[in-house]
Design a protein around this motif. Sequence first.
Motif, PDB file in Angstrom:
ATOM      1  N   ALA A 142      -2.770  -3.643  -5.089  1.00  0.00           N
ATOM      2  CA  ALA A 142      -1.871  -2.686  -4.976  1.00  0.00           C
ATOM      3  C   ALA A 142      -1.478  -2.414  -6.334  1.00  0.00           C
ATOM      4  N   VAL A 143      -1.089  -3.425  -6.915  1.00  0.00           N
ATOM      5  CA  VAL A 143      -0.261  -3.359  -8.595  1.00  0.00           C
ATOM      6  C   VAL A 143      -1.378  -2.600  -9.252  1.00  0.00           C
ATOM      7  N   THR A 179       0.817  -1.313   0.106  1.00  0.00           N
ATOM      8  CA  THR A 179      -0.137   0.099  -0.118  1.00  0.00           C
ATOM      9  C   THR A 179       0.819   1.478  -0.016  1.00  0.00           C
ATOM     10  N   SER A 212      -4.546   5.714  -5.089  1.00  0.00           N
ATOM     11  CA  SER A 212      -4.005   5.182  -3.779  1.00  0.00           C
ATOM     12  C   SER A 212      -4.964   4.155  -3.219  1.00  0.00           C
ATOM     13  N   CYS A 214      -3.589  -0.491  -8.131  1.00  0.00           N
ATOM     14  CA  CYS A 214      -3.871   0.979  -8.101  1.00  0.00           C
ATOM     15  C   CYS A 214      -2.518   1.605  -8.491  1.00  0.00           C
ATOM     16  N   GLU A 215      -1.347   1.005  -8.350  1.00  0.00           N
ATOM     17  CA  GLU A 215      -0.343   1.546  -9.010  1.00  0.00           C
ATOM     18  C   GLU A 215      -0.384   1.931 -10.566  1.00  0.00           C
ATOM     19  N   ARG A 253      -0.395   8.597  -2.651  1.00  0.00           N
ATOM     20  CA  ARG A 253      -0.209   9.806  -3.696  1.00  0.00           C
ATOM     21  C   ARG A 253      -0.576  11.194  -3.114  1.00  0.00           C
ATOM     22  N   LYS A 299       3.488   1.971  -1.770  1.00  0.00           N
ATOM     23  CA  LYS A 299       3.659   2.067  -2.906  1.00  0.00           C
ATOM     24  C   LYS A 299       2.362   3.033  -3.885  1.00  0.00           C
ATOM     25  N   THR A 300       1.453   2.984  -3.286  1.00  0.00           N
ATOM     26  CA  THR A 300       0.278   3.473  -3.792  1.00  0.00           C
ATOM     27  C   THR A 300      -0.056   4.894  -3.427  1.00  0.00           C
ATOM     28  N   GLY A 338      -2.655   4.859 -10.748  1.00  0.00           N
ATOM     29  CA  GLY A 338      -2.188   6.247 -10.172  1.00  0.00           C
ATOM     30  C   GLY A 338      -3.095   6.613  -9.096  1.00  0.00           C
TER      31      GLY A 338
END
Length: 354
Positions: free
Chosen positions: A135-136, A38, A144, A138-139, A43, A40-41, A142
């Motif tokens: 999570a991938v 999470t 969160s 969401c990345e 923003r 990594k997401t 762009g």
Amino acid sequence: MNQLKSTVSIQPLDLTYRDAGVDIDTGEELIERIKPFTKKTVRDGVLSGIGGFGALFEVPNKYCEPVLVSSTDGVGTKLKLAFHLNQHDTVGQDLVAMSVNDILAQGAEPLFFLDYFACGRLDIKIASSVLRGIAVGCELAGCSLIGGETAEMPGMYPEGEYDLAGFAVGVVEKSKIIDGRTITAGDIVLGLASSGIHSNGYALVRKIIKCAEPDLRADFDGERSLADALMAPTRIYAKAISRLMEQLPIKGIAHITGGGLIRNMPRVLPEGLCAKLERCAWPLPRLFAWLQQLGGITDEEMHHVFNCGIGMVVIVAAKHAQIAVNSLSESGEQVWILGTVCKHNTGGAKIIVV
């Protein structure tokens, strides 16, 4: 009359929540495991995320008249195939894509996503795989992964099974909402390639598999097994579409989900207009041809059930068509000009495939 007094004595059972099938410690362990995903997401706009009673997000101040756009969805019976294959690493991205691509169709910038994971007994390995996929997704979008809920409910689900739901929120400038109202005759219809079946039509896919009994682990196209082809995650178009919106006005966007092109494109076409598509404008991907042949499915039924290789449609003015194709291609999308928007006589089909 004397009242009868109960002589039954109750022996304490000394039960715990774990005895009833719920392990709180396992839930806490899962939260710790997913924190690296999470992070990594995260923003701009995230004020608080996973761990509180509610997640806080501040609408970006670059918007003068911000309008929030929301969507919720699940993965559908594709999950049944995931259970059968014990393959859980892609359905999380499916979950994000189904909601994010929907709000993208309004021109919204995805801001944050919440998930709901429900099971009978929490399996850390399976749940971690699913949430890592979320999570991938969401990345890629762009946005969160700002919160969610993991519910362990003994007796509600068969052993090894779970259910998923997702909730996406985005924002769009009020004056830039994409709703199809500016579409006119002569506009160009562009199709963006899907990554496979995405997350719709799996009731029919599973029926075909049940009847034909193919070897799901066999090589399918020299690069992956049939199982991997069937479980390919839904493509997320957020970054390519966001880039295109910065370059030119998009008149309409349709996310091609259940119902295919035939059912989804009319949702963005104003009264008095239809889309005339050329059947030979894009190739039918091998996976769809395989399903059609094995299931003996008609062309009409294929286009009513599956995306048939087109995951998203974008409608632009004719003068912007080539610029749009170039931009989307540079963003990594495979794009075809599917056809044009035409005047439409009331009462006829709004999508014509020739």
